[in-house]
Design a protein around this motif. Structure first.
Motif, mmCIF file in Angstrom:
data_model
loop_
_atom_site.group_PDB
_atom_site.id
_atom_site.type_symbol
_atom_site.label_atom_id
_atom_site.label_comp_id
_atom_site.label_asym_id
_atom_site.label_seq_id
_atom_site.Cartn_x
_atom_site.Cartn_y
_atom_site.Cartn_z
ATOM 1 N N GLU A 193 1.002 -0.989 0.100
ATOM 2 C CA GLU A 193 0.274 -0.028 0.056
ATOM 3 C C GLU A 193 1.115 0.934 -0.003
ATOM 4 O OE1 GLU A 193 -3.278 2.189 2.572
ATOM 5 O OE2 GLU A 193 -2.771 -0.148 2.990
ATOM 6 N N PHE A 194 2.442 1.208 0.914
ATOM 7 C CA PHE A 194 2.736 2.111 0.714
ATOM 8 C C PHE A 194 3.707 2.523 -0.354
ATOM 9 C CE2 PHE A 194 7.389 4.449 2.218
ATOM 10 C CZ PHE A 194 6.478 5.535 2.584
ATOM 11 N N THR A 195 3.991 1.276 -1.293
ATOM 12 C CA THR A 195 4.521 2.211 -2.776
ATOM 13 C C THR A 195 3.458 2.029 -3.882
ATOM 14 O OG1 THR A 195 3.335 -0.819 -3.415
ATOM 15 C CG2 THR A 195 5.926 0.083 -2.700
ATOM 16 N N SER A 196 2.077 1.720 -2.981
ATOM 17 C CA SER A 196 1.264 2.931 -4.779
ATOM 18 C C SER A 196 0.475 3.822 -3.568
ATOM 19 C CB SER A 196 0.253 1.233 -4.308
ATOM 20 O OG SER A 196 -0.839 1.204 -3.190
ATOM 21 N N LYS A 197 0.669 4.534 -2.789
ATOM 22 C CA LYS A 197 -0.056 5.598 -2.781
ATOM 23 C C LYS A 197 1.089 5.703 -1.422
ATOM 24 C CE LYS A 197 -3.830 8.330 -0.381
ATOM 25 N NZ LYS A 197 -5.149 7.982 0.152
ATOM 26 N N ILE A 198 2.067 7.189 -1.413
ATOM 27 C CA ILE A 198 3.146 8.254 -0.425
ATOM 28 C C ILE A 198 2.706 9.001 0.858
ATOM 29 C CG2 ILE A 198 5.114 8.411 -0.198
ATOM 30 C CD1 ILE A 198 6.049 7.628 -2.705
ATOM 31 N N SER A 199 1.979 8.536 1.825
ATOM 32 C CA SER A 199 0.977 9.724 2.539
ATOM 33 C C SER A 199 2.072 9.177 3.830
ATOM 34 C CB SER A 199 -0.264 9.636 2.875
ATOM 35 O OG SER A 199 -0.274 8.299 2.707
ATOM 36 N N ARG A 257 0.642 8.221 6.496
ATOM 37 C CA ARG A 257 0.348 7.512 7.587
ATOM 38 C C ARG A 257 0.652 6.352 7.285
ATOM 39 N NH1 ARG A 257 -4.162 3.631 6.278
ATOM 40 N NH2 ARG A 257 -4.924 3.114 7.328
ATOM 41 N N ASN A 258 0.516 5.790 5.815
ATOM 42 C CA ASN A 258 1.347 4.957 4.774
ATOM 43 C C ASN A 258 2.659 5.170 6.190
ATOM 44 O OD1 ASN A 258 -1.086 3.920 4.836
ATOM 45 N ND2 ASN A 258 -0.524 4.720 1.971
ATOM 46 N N GLN A 313 10.879 7.115 -6.450
ATOM 47 C CA GLN A 313 9.656 7.656 -7.045
ATOM 48 C C GLN A 313 10.136 9.382 -6.151
ATOM 49 O OE1 GLN A 313 6.700 6.404 -5.133
ATOM 50 N NE2 GLN A 313 5.989 4.931 -6.770
ATOM 51 N N HIS A 362 9.714 13.149 -8.144
ATOM 52 C CA HIS A 362 8.781 13.952 -8.095
ATOM 53 C C HIS A 362 9.690 15.047 -7.804
ATOM 54 C CE1 HIS A 362 5.339 11.739 -7.980
ATOM 55 N NE2 HIS A 362 5.538 11.345 -6.891
#
Length: 393
Positions: free
Chosen positions: A181-187, A189-190, A315, A319
Motif C-alpha cells: 500500500e505504501f508503494t502505491s500511495k505515499i502518505s 499515514r502509510n 519515486q 518527484h
C-alpha cells in the motif's frame, strides 16, 4: 497429577518440612518472594512463593546464576549448565531444571501458561515408562528414553521457537500489505505505519538472533553440552563430586566449577559415553534449524523493506526532479516577464517626452516586439537547460 500451593513468605526463616521445602517463620532482612511452579518427575505440581535464597539452597546454584532470571535485569537469552541444574532464560521463559524437577517462574503470566500446559502434557509420557522400573536404576532402560531434563528442555525450546515463529507470521501478515500500500500511495499515514512495523521487526530480529546465537554457542562447545546431562552426572556421581556438593554452598564459584569438571574426568574411564552428546546435539540442532528458519523469514522481510525504501526513494527523486523542472520553468518565465515589465515601466513613466507626440502608432510595435523578445528569451533559457541536462526532454 497433584497440585499443591506452598506459600513461602518473604522475610522468613526455613524450618524442616515436607518435600525438602521448609515451612517458614518470620524473619527480617530476607529477600522478597517470587512466584514459581514446581513440577517433578511424577508430574506433581506445587505453586510456591519462595525467595531467591531458598531457590539457591534447593537447586544449588549461585546468586549470579539466579540473577539471570531476574525480569528487572536485561539479560540476553541464556542456557547455562551447572553441576546439578540447568538455568534457562529464554525471554518470558525463566526456569531452573534439575534431574528430578522443573522450577518455572511466574506461572500465571499469559505467555507462560501455555508452557505449563505443555509440561503437563509432555512429562506424563515419560512418567509411565519410569513407573515400570519400580524404582530400580536400570541404565539400559534409561538410555531408551530421553532424560527428564531433556524433555523439559525440549518443551522450553519448542515454546520459544513457536512463540517467535508466531510473532514473525503475525508481523509478515501486517507488513507485506502495508508495504504494498505504501508503494502505491505515499502518505504520512502509510509512512508512520511502515516505520512502526520496521521498528517491531528490528526488535523481533534482535530477540530471535539472541536465541539462535545461544543455541549455536552450545552446539559449538561439547563441554557446555555435557554440562546439561544432569541425569548422567547424577548416576555417575563420585565421592569427589559428593564432597564437592556438600561444601558447594560455602565454596567459591571457581572452585565449584573445578570440582565439577574434575568429577566428570574421574569417571570418564568407567563410563565411556561421558562426552557422548549426540542426543542433546540432535535436539539442539532441530530447534536451531527452526529458529534459523524464523530468522531467515525476518531477513527476507528486512530485504523487502529495504527494496521498498529504495523504490520509494526513486519515486521521491523523480518527484523532486519534477519540482526542480517546474521551478526552473517558473523562474525562466519570471525573468522573461521582468524584461517585458521593464519596457512597460519605461513607457509608463509620467514624464513629458517630445518623441511621445504624434507617435501613437508605435505602441503596438513596442508591445509586439517586447512580447516576442521575452518569448524568444524564455525558449533560449529552456533549450540551454535541456542541453545541459538540467531538465528532462
Amino acid at each position: 497429577m497433584v497440585r499443591d500451593v506452598l506459600a513461602l513468605q518473604p522475610e522468613t526463616e526455613t524450618t524442616p518440612g515436607d518435600g525438602g521445602v521448609g515451612m517458614l517463620v518470620k524473619k527480617k532482612g530476607t529477600a522478597s518472594a517470587r512466584s514459581w511452579i514446581l513440577i517433578d518427575t511424577n508430574v506433581n505440581e506445587t505453586i510456591m512463593d519462595i525467595d531467591k535464597y531458598a531457590i539457591m539452597h534447593r537447586v544449588q546454584i549461585h546468586a549470579r546464576d539466579l540473577r539471570i532470571l531476574d525480569p528487572l535485569l536485561s539479560y540476553p537469552s541464556t542456557i547455562l549448565g551447572r553441576e546439578r541444574a540447568i538455568v534457562l532464560n529464554l525471554e518470558h521463559i525463566k526456569a531452573i531444571v534439575t534431574a528430578e524437577e522443573v522450577l518455572l517462574r511466574d506461572p500465571s503470566d499469559d505467555n507462560v501458561i501455555p508452557v505449563v500446559e505443555e509440561l503437563r502434557r509432555r512429562l506424563p509420557v515419560a512418567n509411565a515408562n519410569r513407573g515400570d522400573l519400580s524404582g530400580q536404576h536400570d541404565e539400559a532402560g534409561e538410555e531408551d528414553e530421553s532424560p527428564f531434563e531433556f524433555r523439559a528442555l525440549e518443551v522450553f525450546l519448542e515454546a520459544i521457537c513457536s512463540f517467535h515463529a508466531a510473532c514473525t507470521t503475525e508481523l509478515e501478515t501486517d507488513a507485506y500489505p502495508a508495504l504494498d500500500e505504501f508503494t502505491s500511495k505515499i502518505s504520512s499515514r502509510n509512512l508512520d505505519r511502515v516505520r512502526k512495523l520496521k521498528s517491531a521487526m528490528t526488535r523481533l530480529t534482535a530477540r530471535v538472533q539472541k536465541v539462535r546465537d545461544e543455541l549455536e554457542r552450545l552446539l559449538d562447545d561439547d563441554d557446555d553440552m555435557a554440562d546439561l546431562y544432569l541425569s548422567r552426572k547424577l548416576s555417575s556421581a563420585s565421592p569427589v563430586s559428593d564432597s564437592g556438593a556438600a561444601s558447594w554452598f560455602l565454596g567459591s564459584p571457581t572452585i565449584g566449577s573445578k570440582i565439577s569438571r574434575a568429577s566428570r574426568a574421574s569417571v570418564m574411564t568407567i563410563h565411556g559415553d561421558e562426552n557422548d552428546v549426540e542426543e542433546l546435539e540432535m535436539l539442539l540442532e532441530a530447534y536451531f534449524m527452526q529458529i534459523d528458519g524464523t530468522l531467515n523469514k525476518l531477513t527476507s522481510l528486512r530485504e523487502y523493506i529495504d527494496d521498498t525504501e529504495d523504490y520509494i526513494n526513486i519515486q521521491l527523486d523523480n518527484h523532486r526532479n519534477q519540482l526542480i523542472q517546474l521551478e526552473l520553468f517558473l523562474s525562466s518565465g519570471t525573468v522573461c516577464m521582468s524584461v517585458y515589465s521593464l519596457v512597460t515601466g519605461i513607457f509608463g513613466m509620467n514624464i513629458p517626452y517630445t518623441w511621445n507626440d504624434d507617435h501613437g502608432y508605435m505602441f503596438k510595435w513596442v508591445v509586439i516586439l517586447s512580447g516576442g523578445f521575452s518569448a524568444v528569451l524564455f525558449l533560449l533559457i529552456v533549450s540551454y537547460a535541456r542541453l545541459k541536462g538540467l531538465v528532462g526532454s
